[in-house]
Motif scaffolding. Structure first.
Motif, PDB file in Angstrom:
ATOM      1  N   ALA A 127       0.837  -1.207   0.000  1.00 64.53           N
ATOM      2  CA  ALA A 127       0.000   0.000   0.000  1.00 64.53           C
ATOM      3  C   ALA A 127       0.870   1.256   0.000  1.00 64.53           C
ATOM      4  O   ALA A 127       0.503   2.275  -0.599  1.00 64.53           O
ATOM      5  N   ARG A 128       2.018   1.204   0.659  1.00 66.71           N
ATOM      6  CA  ARG A 128       2.951   2.337   0.635  1.00 66.71           C
ATOM      7  C   ARG A 128       3.625   2.466  -0.726  1.00 66.71           C
ATOM      8  O   ARG A 128       3.944   3.567  -1.188  1.00 66.71           O
ATOM      9  N   LEU A 129       3.840   1.323  -1.372  1.00 65.79           N
ATOM     10  CA  LEU A 129       4.533   1.309  -2.657  1.00 65.79           C
ATOM     11  C   LEU A 129       3.680   1.871  -3.791  1.00 65.79           C
ATOM     12  O   LEU A 129       4.181   2.590  -4.664  1.00 65.79           O
ATOM     13  N   VAL A 130       2.396   1.569  -3.772  1.00 63.12           N
ATOM     14  CA  VAL A 130       1.517   1.928  -4.897  1.00 63.12           C
ATOM     15  C   VAL A 130       1.545   3.419  -5.223  1.00 63.12           C
ATOM     16  O   VAL A 130       1.778   3.799  -6.380  1.00 63.12           O
ATOM     17  N   PRO A 131       1.311   4.332  -4.251  1.00 64.45           N
ATOM     18  CA  PRO A 131       1.317   5.759  -4.616  1.00 64.45           C
ATOM     19  C   PRO A 131       2.685   6.247  -5.092  1.00 64.45           C
ATOM     20  O   PRO A 131       2.759   7.165  -5.905  1.00 64.45           O
ATOM     21  N   LEU A 132       3.746   5.633  -4.580  1.00 62.49           N
ATOM     22  CA  LEU A 132       5.090   6.024  -5.004  1.00 62.49           C
ATOM     23  C   LEU A 132       5.373   5.540  -6.422  1.00 62.49           C
ATOM     24  O   LEU A 132       5.977   6.238  -7.231  1.00 62.49           O
ATOM     25  N   ALA A 133       4.931   4.317  -6.710  1.00 58.84           N
ATOM     26  CA  ALA A 133       5.201   3.722  -8.024  1.00 58.84           C
ATOM     27  C   ALA A 133       4.264   4.267  -9.096  1.00 58.84           C
ATOM     28  O   ALA A 133       4.655   4.415 -10.255  1.00 58.84           O
ATOM     29  N   ALA A 134       3.015   4.545  -8.708  1.00 61.98           N
ATOM     30  CA  ALA A 134       2.007   5.092  -9.638  1.00 61.98           C
ATOM     31  C   ALA A 134       1.929   4.276 -10.928  1.00 61.98           C
ATOM     32  O   ALA A 134       1.650   3.091 -10.891  1.00 61.98           O
ATOM     33  N   GLU A 135       2.201   4.909 -12.080  1.00 65.75           N
ATOM     34  CA  GLU A 135       2.031   4.227 -13.367  1.00 65.75           C
ATOM     35  C   GLU A 135       2.903   2.979 -13.504  1.00 65.75           C
ATOM     36  O   GLU A 135       2.574   2.061 -14.266  1.00 65.75           O
ATOM     37  N   HIS A 151      17.057  -7.752  -3.223  1.00 66.21           N
ATOM     38  CA  HIS A 151      18.305  -8.524  -3.157  1.00 66.21           C
ATOM     39  C   HIS A 151      19.496  -7.601  -2.921  1.00 66.21           C
ATOM     40  O   HIS A 151      20.428  -7.941  -2.181  1.00 66.21           O
ATOM     41  N   LEU A 152      19.459  -6.413  -3.524  1.00 67.87           N
ATOM     42  CA  LEU A 152      20.579  -5.472  -3.400  1.00 67.87           C
ATOM     43  C   LEU A 152      20.568  -4.745  -2.064  1.00 67.87           C
ATOM     44  O   LEU A 152      21.627  -4.602  -1.423  1.00 67.87           O
ATOM     45  N   LEU A 153      19.397  -4.295  -1.641  1.00 74.16           N
ATOM     46  CA  LEU A 153      19.308  -3.406  -0.486  1.00 74.16           C
ATOM     47  C   LEU A 153      18.982  -4.106   0.818  1.00 74.16           C
ATOM     48  O   LEU A 153      19.223  -3.557   1.891  1.00 74.16           O
ATOM     49  N   GLY A 154      18.423  -5.289   0.717  1.00 80.93           N
ATOM     50  CA  GLY A 154      18.074  -5.983   1.943  1.00 80.93           C
ATOM     51  C   GLY A 154      16.586  -5.939   2.211  1.00 80.93           C
ATOM     52  O   GLY A 154      15.774  -6.023   1.279  1.00 80.93           O
ATOM     53  N   PRO A 155      16.190  -5.787   3.472  1.00 83.52           N
ATOM     54  CA  PRO A 155      14.769  -5.830   3.846  1.00 83.52           C
ATOM     55  C   PRO A 155      13.920  -4.828   3.072  1.00 83.52           C
ATOM     56  O   PRO A 155      14.413  -3.801   2.603  1.00 83.52           O
ATOM     57  N   SER A 156      12.644  -5.143   2.957  1.00 81.60           N
ATOM     58  CA  SER A 156      11.729  -4.300   2.199  1.00 81.60           C
ATOM     59  C   SER A 156      11.659  -2.878   2.755  1.00 81.60           C
ATOM     60  O   SER A 156      11.444  -1.925   2.004  1.00 81.60           O
ATOM     61  N   GLU A 157      11.843  -2.726   4.066  1.00 84.76           N
ATOM     62  CA  GLU A 157      11.794  -1.395   4.663  1.00 84.76           C
ATOM     63  C   GLU A 157      12.892  -0.507   4.085  1.00 84.76           C
ATOM     64  O   GLU A 157      12.673   0.676   3.820  1.00 84.76           O
ATOM     65  N   LYS A 158      14.082  -1.077   3.878  1.00 82.24           N
ATOM     66  CA  LYS A 158      15.182  -0.308   3.287  1.00 82.24           C
ATOM     67  C   LYS A 158      14.859   0.067   1.844  1.00 82.24           C
ATOM     68  O   LYS A 158      15.123   1.196   1.415  1.00 82.24           O
ATOM     69  N   PHE A 159      14.294  -0.879   1.108  1.00 82.37           N
ATOM     70  CA  PHE A 159      13.930  -0.592  -0.278  1.00 82.37           C
ATOM     71  C   PHE A 159      12.939   0.561  -0.354  1.00 82.37           C
ATOM     72  O   PHE A 159      13.086   1.484  -1.161  1.00 82.37           O
ATOM     73  N   LEU A 160      11.925   0.539   0.521  1.00 83.81           N
ATOM     74  CA  LEU A 160      10.915   1.589   0.499  1.00 83.81           C
ATOM     75  C   LEU A 160      11.514   2.942   0.880  1.00 83.81           C
ATOM     76  O   LEU A 160      11.125   3.984   0.334  1.00 83.81           O
ATOM     77  N   ARG A 161      12.496   2.943   1.782  1.00 82.54           N
ATOM     78  CA  ARG A 161      13.161   4.205   2.150  1.00 82.54           C
ATOM     79  C   ARG A 161      13.932   4.768   0.962  1.00 82.54           C
ATOM     80  O   ARG A 161      13.873   5.966   0.673  1.00 82.54           O
ATOM     81  N   VAL A 162      14.653   3.884   0.272  1.00 82.48           N
ATOM     82  CA  VAL A 162      15.423   4.328  -0.890  1.00 82.48           C
ATOM     83  C   VAL A 162      14.478   4.782  -2.003  1.00 82.48           C
ATOM     84  O   VAL A 162      14.706   5.816  -2.643  1.00 82.48           O
ATOM     85  N   PHE A 163      13.409   4.027  -2.228  1.00 74.95           N
ATOM     86  CA  PHE A 163      12.468   4.357  -3.297  1.00 74.95           C
ATOM     87  C   PHE A 163      11.748   5.669  -3.018  1.00 74.95           C
ATOM     88  O   PHE A 163      11.463   6.448  -3.935  1.00 74.95           O
ATOM     89  N   LYS A 164      11.487   5.943  -1.752  1.00 75.45           N
ATOM     90  CA  LYS A 164      10.845   7.209  -1.397  1.00 75.45           C
ATOM     91  C   LYS A 164      11.749   8.388  -1.746  1.00 75.45           C
ATOM     92  O   LYS A 164      11.273   9.463  -2.109  1.00 75.45           O
ATOM     93  N   GLY A 165      13.060   8.165  -1.666  1.00 76.32           N
ATOM     94  CA  GLY A 165      14.012   9.213  -1.999  1.00 76.32           C
ATOM     95  C   GLY A 165      14.349   9.281  -3.475  1.00 76.32           C
ATOM     96  O   GLY A 165      14.954  10.260  -3.933  1.00 76.32           O
ATOM     97  N   ASN A 166      13.975   8.245  -4.228  1.00 79.12           N
ATOM     98  CA  ASN A 166      14.273   8.224  -5.662  1.00 79.12           C
ATOM     99  C   ASN A 166      13.185   7.442  -6.391  1.00 79.12           C
ATOM    100  O   ASN A 166      13.282   6.222  -6.532  1.00 79.12           O
TER     101      ASN A 166
END
Length: 383
Positions: A127-135, A151-166
């Motif tokens: 649910a957090r990913l959807v608005p960030l990913a959009a299209e 696989h690169l970043l580790g736990p999903s929480e880290k991925f979501l933090r990085v994705f929120k910034g980029n």
């Protein structure tokens, strides 16, 4: 309504007035104006049901003019609500990507959620990913990309933090951009853990132009921090956040304040990169104390730059007073290194240098405490 409108048209057509040639076109025009509209009111739907502002709805409706029914859009909204998205998140998502309302729930969205769940993401994380990913969320390639980043970043929480910034992580090609950058960082001896930490502090690093990364590496090397050095990751972060001109200015201040040569400055930066963040005034005061009072050589300080991180009033000067007092009273070996006394914690310092001398120097604990408050106790006066 249609029947009434038809009757109205029939009545008008059978009216005597239509025998005049000029009247028929006008009557036909009137009946055309009340013909039933096609499709549905997209703009009103976006405002009333999706929560968009009128301006947002006007802009978004241009991309949804082909819709003839709210059926699919209703299904998408139900899907988003089922994931737990708030009304504000839904409005932001639709405003950013109106065509999300056209995505197939059964054919596309639901299978993507199933596969992401299989990768270890919880429904709340999705649910957090959807608005960030959009299209990008309505493209099935999102699954393989998320899998790579996990696989690169580790736990999903880290991925979501990085994705929120980029937000570009899902729009850039893995093969042509992201994996290329990761290979370059690995060639600089950064391991997966270091790359993950670098991505968290500098999310754009993964999607940056490769020449930008090479320029960062060159700038880090110019600071005296080559690939393979323990501080290399921190050096990349520093040069990415500060311009070359500012770094050059900081190095100039550093050398002047500490009386370091280029070699000394390079050694200090490679061992403790944060030395560049200290103000010119702080560097000057601590350097003057080390050189003029403690009697340390600039090169000695450069090889132990962490000394500059400690408080002059709270640690550096009080501990020096204790060292001098103990040495001058024959309570401490004259070869005892000041740096070692600075590094230890307060508890260890008290256990090693205060408590053992309570009988020979009963006022030492009080004098040390007073010195830490910025006072100069009588027993610390030196001849």
């Amino acid at each position: 309504m249609l029947r009434l409108r038809s009757c109205g048209v029939a009545h008008l057509l059978s009216s005597p007035i239509t025998s005049h040639g000029y009247a028929l076109p006008r009557l036909l025009s009137a009946t055309t104006a009340v013909s039933p509209p096609t499709g549905f009111a997209v703009e009103e739907y976006l405002v009333d049901t999706c929560g968009l502002t009128r301006a947002q709805a006007l802009k978004a409706s241009a991309k949804l003019s082909h819709l003839k029914s709210p059926a699919n859009a209703d299904a998408v909204l139900a899907f988003l609500a089922g994931l737990g998205l708030s009304s504000a998140d839904v409005a932001a998502l639709v405003a950013r990507d109106p065509k999300f309302l056209c995505a197939g729930v059964e054919a596309t969205l639901s299978p993507i959620v199933v596969e992401l769940t299989g990768l270890g993401l919880s429904r709340s994380e999705i649910a957090r990913l959807v608005p960030l990913a959009a299209e990008h969320f309505r493209c099935k390639s999102v699954v393989s990309k998320v899998h790579y980043y996990l696989h690169l970043l580790g736990p999903s929480e880290k991925f979501l933090r990085v994705f929120k910034g980029n937000h570009h992580l899902l729009s850039h090609s893995l093969e042509k951009v992201v994996k290329r950058n990761v290979r370059l960082l690995r060639e600089c001896t950064l391991g997966a853990c270091d790359i993950g930490k670098l991505a968290i502090s500098l999310p754009r690093m993964l999607t940056a132009n490769v020449e930008q990364i090479r320029a960062m590496v060159a700038s880090a090397e110019a600071l005296g921090v080559p690939p393979g050095c323990a501080m290399f990751r921190q050096a990349l972060r520093s040069v990415a956040l500060v311009s070359e001109e500012k770094i050059a200015t900081k190095l100039d201040h550093l050398k002047k304040a500490t009386r370091w040569s280029d070699t000394d400055a390079g050694i200090a930066v490679s061992r403790w990169l944060s030395v560049l963040s200290l103000s010119k005034e702080t560097l000057q005061r601590k350097s003057d104390f080390f050189i003029a009072e403690v009697g340390l050589e600039p090169a000695y300080i450069a090889r132990r730059p962490a000394m500059l991180s400690f408080s002059l009033e709270g640690r550096l000067r009080p501990r020096y007073y204790v060292m001098r007092f103990l040495k001058e009273n024959g309570l401490l070996d004259h070869d005892r290194d000041y740096y070692g006394m600075v590094l230890c914690s307060e508890k260890v310092f008290a256990e090693k240098f205060i408590c053992p001398h309570k009988e020979a120097a009963p006022h030492l604990p009080e004098d040390y405490a007073a010195a830490r408050r910025g006072e100069m106790p009588t027993n610390f006066r030196f001849i």
